[in-house]
Design a protein around this motif. Structure first.
Motif, PDB file in Angstrom:
ATOM      1  N   LEU A 151     -16.700  25.703  30.655  1.00  0.00           N
ATOM      2  CA  LEU A 151     -14.489  26.111  30.753  1.00  0.00           C
ATOM      3  C   LEU A 151     -13.641  27.037  29.243  1.00  0.00           C
ATOM      4  N   LEU A 152     -14.245  26.682  27.995  1.00  0.00           N
ATOM      5  CA  LEU A 152     -13.646  27.155  27.798  1.00  0.00           C
ATOM      6  C   LEU A 152     -13.662  28.746  27.929  1.00  0.00           C
ATOM      7  N   LYS A 153     -15.060  29.466  27.555  1.00  0.00           N
ATOM      8  CA  LYS A 153     -15.027  30.721  27.820  1.00  0.00           C
ATOM      9  C   LYS A 153     -14.618  31.010  29.197  1.00  0.00           C
ATOM     10  N   HIS A 154     -14.917  30.501  30.202  1.00  0.00           N
ATOM     11  CA  HIS A 154     -14.393  31.610  32.002  1.00  0.00           C
ATOM     12  C   HIS A 154     -13.537  30.784  32.789  1.00  0.00           C
ATOM     13  N   VAL A 155     -13.010  29.581  31.918  1.00  0.00           N
ATOM     14  CA  VAL A 155     -11.763  29.018  32.606  1.00  0.00           C
ATOM     15  C   VAL A 155     -10.786  29.337  31.723  1.00  0.00           C
ATOM     16  N   GLU A 156     -10.499  28.756  30.632  1.00  0.00           N
ATOM     17  CA  GLU A 156      -9.619  29.097  29.573  1.00  0.00           C
ATOM     18  C   GLU A 156      -9.512  30.305  28.818  1.00  0.00           C
ATOM     19  N   ASP A 157     -10.436  31.074  28.872  1.00  0.00           N
ATOM     20  CA  ASP A 157      -9.887  32.428  28.815  1.00  0.00           C
ATOM     21  C   ASP A 157     -10.375  32.533  26.887  1.00  0.00           C
ATOM     22  N   LEU A 158     -11.658  31.930  26.765  1.00  0.00           N
ATOM     23  CA  LEU A 158     -10.879  31.933  24.960  1.00  0.00           C
ATOM     24  C   LEU A 158     -11.989  33.425  24.591  1.00  0.00           C
ATOM     25  N   SER A 159     -11.838  33.339  23.547  1.00  0.00           N
ATOM     26  CA  SER A 159     -12.416  34.504  23.146  1.00  0.00           C
ATOM     27  C   SER A 159     -14.194  33.836  21.834  1.00  0.00           C
ATOM     28  N   TYR A 160     -14.840  33.714  21.811  1.00  0.00           N
ATOM     29  CA  TYR A 160     -15.854  33.413  20.817  1.00  0.00           C
ATOM     30  C   TYR A 160     -15.488  32.822  19.808  1.00  0.00           C
ATOM     31  N   GLU A 161     -14.479  33.646  18.744  1.00  0.00           N
ATOM     32  CA  GLU A 161     -13.888  33.477  17.671  1.00  0.00           C
ATOM     33  C   GLU A 161     -13.114  31.809  17.403  1.00  0.00           C
ATOM     34  N   GLU A 162     -12.472  31.806  18.922  1.00  0.00           N
ATOM     35  CA  GLU A 162     -11.257  30.930  19.477  1.00  0.00           C
ATOM     36  C   GLU A 162     -12.501  29.316  19.173  1.00  0.00           C
ATOM     37  N   MET A 163     -13.079  29.544  20.335  1.00  0.00           N
ATOM     38  CA  MET A 163     -14.076  28.687  20.887  1.00  0.00           C
ATOM     39  C   MET A 163     -15.197  27.995  19.223  1.00  0.00           C
ATOM     40  N   GLU A 164     -15.656  28.866  18.388  1.00  0.00           N
ATOM     41  CA  GLU A 164     -15.587  28.052  16.879  1.00  0.00           C
ATOM     42  C   GLU A 164     -14.595  27.416  16.404  1.00  0.00           C
ATOM     43  N   THR A 165     -13.337  27.728  16.703  1.00  0.00           N
ATOM     44  CA  THR A 165     -12.543  27.488  15.732  1.00  0.00           C
ATOM     45  C   THR A 165     -12.497  25.490  16.696  1.00  0.00           C
ATOM     46  N   ILE A 166     -11.919  26.172  17.502  1.00  0.00           N
ATOM     47  CA  ILE A 166     -11.786  24.413  18.206  1.00  0.00           C
ATOM     48  C   ILE A 166     -13.530  23.622  18.411  1.00  0.00           C
ATOM     49  N   THR A 167     -14.409  23.977  18.436  1.00  0.00           N
ATOM     50  CA  THR A 167     -15.516  22.997  18.780  1.00  0.00           C
ATOM     51  C   THR A 167     -16.588  23.248  17.489  1.00  0.00           C
ATOM     52  N   GLY A 168     -16.241  24.070  16.288  1.00  0.00           N
ATOM     53  CA  GLY A 168     -17.117  24.251  15.560  1.00  0.00           C
ATOM     54  C   GLY A 168     -18.571  23.938  14.827  1.00  0.00           C
ATOM     55  N   GLU A 169     -19.056  24.932  16.092  1.00  0.00           N
ATOM     56  CA  GLU A 169     -20.507  25.547  16.437  1.00  0.00           C
ATOM     57  C   GLU A 169     -19.958  27.366  16.208  1.00  0.00           C
ATOM     58  N   GLY A 170     -21.605  27.187  16.073  1.00  0.00           N
ATOM     59  CA  GLY A 170     -21.084  28.692  15.154  1.00  0.00           C
ATOM     60  C   GLY A 170     -21.423  29.558  17.132  1.00  0.00           C
ATOM     61  N   SER A 171     -20.793  31.165  17.348  1.00  0.00           N
ATOM     62  CA  SER A 171     -21.131  31.763  18.269  1.00  0.00           C
ATOM     63  C   SER A 171     -22.282  31.378  18.912  1.00  0.00           C
ATOM     64  N   SER A 172     -23.314  31.907  18.211  1.00  0.00           N
ATOM     65  CA  SER A 172     -25.176  32.022  18.813  1.00  0.00           C
ATOM     66  C   SER A 172     -25.309  30.736  19.561  1.00  0.00           C
ATOM     67  N   THR A 173     -24.334  30.365  19.070  1.00  0.00           N
ATOM     68  CA  THR A 173     -24.946  28.284  19.887  1.00  0.00           C
ATOM     69  C   THR A 173     -24.406  28.811  21.012  1.00  0.00           C
ATOM     70  N   LEU A 174     -22.334  28.628  20.658  1.00  0.00           N
ATOM     71  CA  LEU A 174     -22.062  29.291  22.209  1.00  0.00           C
ATOM     72  C   LEU A 174     -22.532  29.724  23.526  1.00  0.00           C
ATOM     73  N   LYS A 175     -22.265  31.256  22.592  1.00  0.00           N
ATOM     74  CA  LYS A 175     -23.428  32.014  23.634  1.00  0.00           C
ATOM     75  C   LYS A 175     -24.199  31.201  24.221  1.00  0.00           C
ATOM     76  N   MET A 176     -25.911  31.045  23.280  1.00  0.00           N
ATOM     77  CA  MET A 176     -26.507  30.069  24.758  1.00  0.00           C
ATOM     78  C   MET A 176     -26.065  29.329  25.653  1.00  0.00           C
ATOM     79  N   ARG A 177     -25.522  28.859  25.362  1.00  0.00           N
ATOM     80  CA  ARG A 177     -24.708  27.557  25.778  1.00  0.00           C
ATOM     81  C   ARG A 177     -23.857  27.944  27.515  1.00  0.00           C
ATOM     82  N   VAL A 178     -22.416  28.798  26.659  1.00  0.00           N
ATOM     83  CA  VAL A 178     -22.259  29.862  27.725  1.00  0.00           C
ATOM     84  C   VAL A 178     -23.574  30.690  28.587  1.00  0.00           C
TER      85      VAL A 178
END
Lengths: 181, 194
Positions: free
Chosen positions: A138-165
């Motif tokens: 949702l954060l990546k494709h619906v809310e159109d956030l960057s991975y940097e913004e997602m890191e701030t919101i979730t506290g997770e690293g970008s590689s983890t987030l990319k894998m989840r997406v």
């Protein structure tokens, strides 16, 4: 888009005792964040509860908002945490409720019944993701956030987030293509 | 991700981007819940950090050798002189800031007129926008005043009425947009300001 008064000014005013300024922050963020909460939790009632709790928690902890200029991101992190906790707690004891009136009541395709069926399938596919995957998708494709913004919101690293997406996309596609066969 | 997959995901995302509608009383419920909470307070440690982290311009007098000690002494002197000035000022001032000169510190008097206010405090960049720090004192005819020493420079401020209403100074010489785009009242403290 810059909105006035700026978040930092409103935070400053609330901290100085002007509680009413907080209502401007509520109006500013409620619609967009409600959409995220509804998609995360699958029904409006739980989403409203999570969103209201998030606003109250934000107010209670406002003095700890390190960067008032980015109040929105800070609030997003609180909401994401609320939704993740609620979704995880619920997934262990009951099925996700599929009831999104807005999504079901507003057909946008040329064929109304096809459109409703498509929306229902998307809702179902979304419900099959884990809360972490759903959040990342949702954060990546619906809310159109960057991975940097997602890191701030979730506290997770970008590689983890990319894998989840990626896993979320694979599961969504698998689920939806399977439904259309 | 291939173009076909990307297109597929975007089709899903487009559907999920449709807005949702909250119940009409959502704002009222949130604000009612917020009002039951104690006011969010900045911790003392945080205030000290803010104070230390805020860039400040310090102008020393020509007798710089006396440095801070001299400045503090002047502040005390200025406060003593201010009493006379306060007597000279009349209710014809609706709300204004007046300055008293000294070599290193200028005492600025803030005046706010309200017959109905139960409390008035001064908040500004000089007191960390803290409504507890600088209360105004009520005099005759709803004249609320306070005098504080300020260094040279432009200072932004506002009045907090009854602990919750943010009011600009209607007679401030200028009211400009601050760096965040909203107006605060402004007082400029300088040797030429009198």
């Amino acid at each position: 888009m810059t909105e006035f008064p700026a978040d930092a000014v409103l935070v400053q005013r609330v901290l100085a005792g002007d509680v009413q300024s907080f209502s401007i922050l509520v109006r500013r963020y409620r619609e967009r964040y409600a959409r995220f909460a509804v998609r995360m939790l699958g029904n409006r009632e739980d989403a409203e509860e999570a969103l209201q709790d998030s606003f109250v928690r934000a107010y209670r902890s406002l003095a700890r908002c390190e960067d008032p200029e980015h109040f929105g991101s800070w609030l997003y992190a609180i909401l994401a945490n609320q939704c993740r906790t609620a979704a995880t707690r619920r997934s262990t004891r009951e099925k996700r409720i599929l009831y999104d009136e807005d999504l079901m009541d507003a057909p946008s395709g040329e064929n109304e019944s096809e459109s409703l069926a498509w929306k229902s399938e998307i809702e179902y596919a979304l419900s099959k993701l884990t809360p972490d995957q759903r959040e990342a998708f949702l954060l990546k494709h619906v809310e159109d956030l960057s991975y940097e913004e997602m890191e701030t919101i979730t506290g997770e690293g970008s590689s983890t987030l990319k894998m989840r997406v990626k896993r979320a996309c694979d599961k969504m596609r698998e689920q939806l293509e399977g439904a259309n066969k | 991700m291939s173009d076909r997959n990307e297109e597929f995901i975007q089709r899903i995302a487009q559907t999920l981007r449709e807005p949702v509608t909250l119940r009409a009383d959502f704002d009222a419920r949130v604000m009612a819940a917020v009002r039951t909470e104690p006011a969010p307070a900045i911790s003392t440690a945080r205030r000290i950090w803010n104070l230390a982290a805020t860039p400040r311009t310090v102008h020393l007098s020509p007798i710089a050798g006396f440095a801070l000690a001299a400045g503090l002494l002047m502040a005390v002197v200025a406060i003593g002189r201010e009493r006379n000035v306060a007597t000279m000022r009349t209710a014809s001032l609706s709300a204004a800031a007046a300055q008293i000169r000294s070599d290193t510190v200028r005492l600025v008097q803030f005046v706010f007129v309200s017959q109905d206010a139960k409390s008035v405090s001064l908040v500004g960049d000089f007191n960390d926008w803290n409504k507890e720090k600088t209360p105004l004192h009520e005099g005759a005819d709803g004249l609320w005043t306070v005098s504080i020493p300020l260094p040279n420079g432009r200072h932004q401020y506002a009045f907090m009425v009854n602990g919750e209403r943010w009011m600009l100074d209607p007679s401030a010489p200028t009211a400009v947009e601050n760096s965040y785009g909203t107006p605060n009242s402004v007082v400029t403290v300088s040797e030429d300001a009198l």
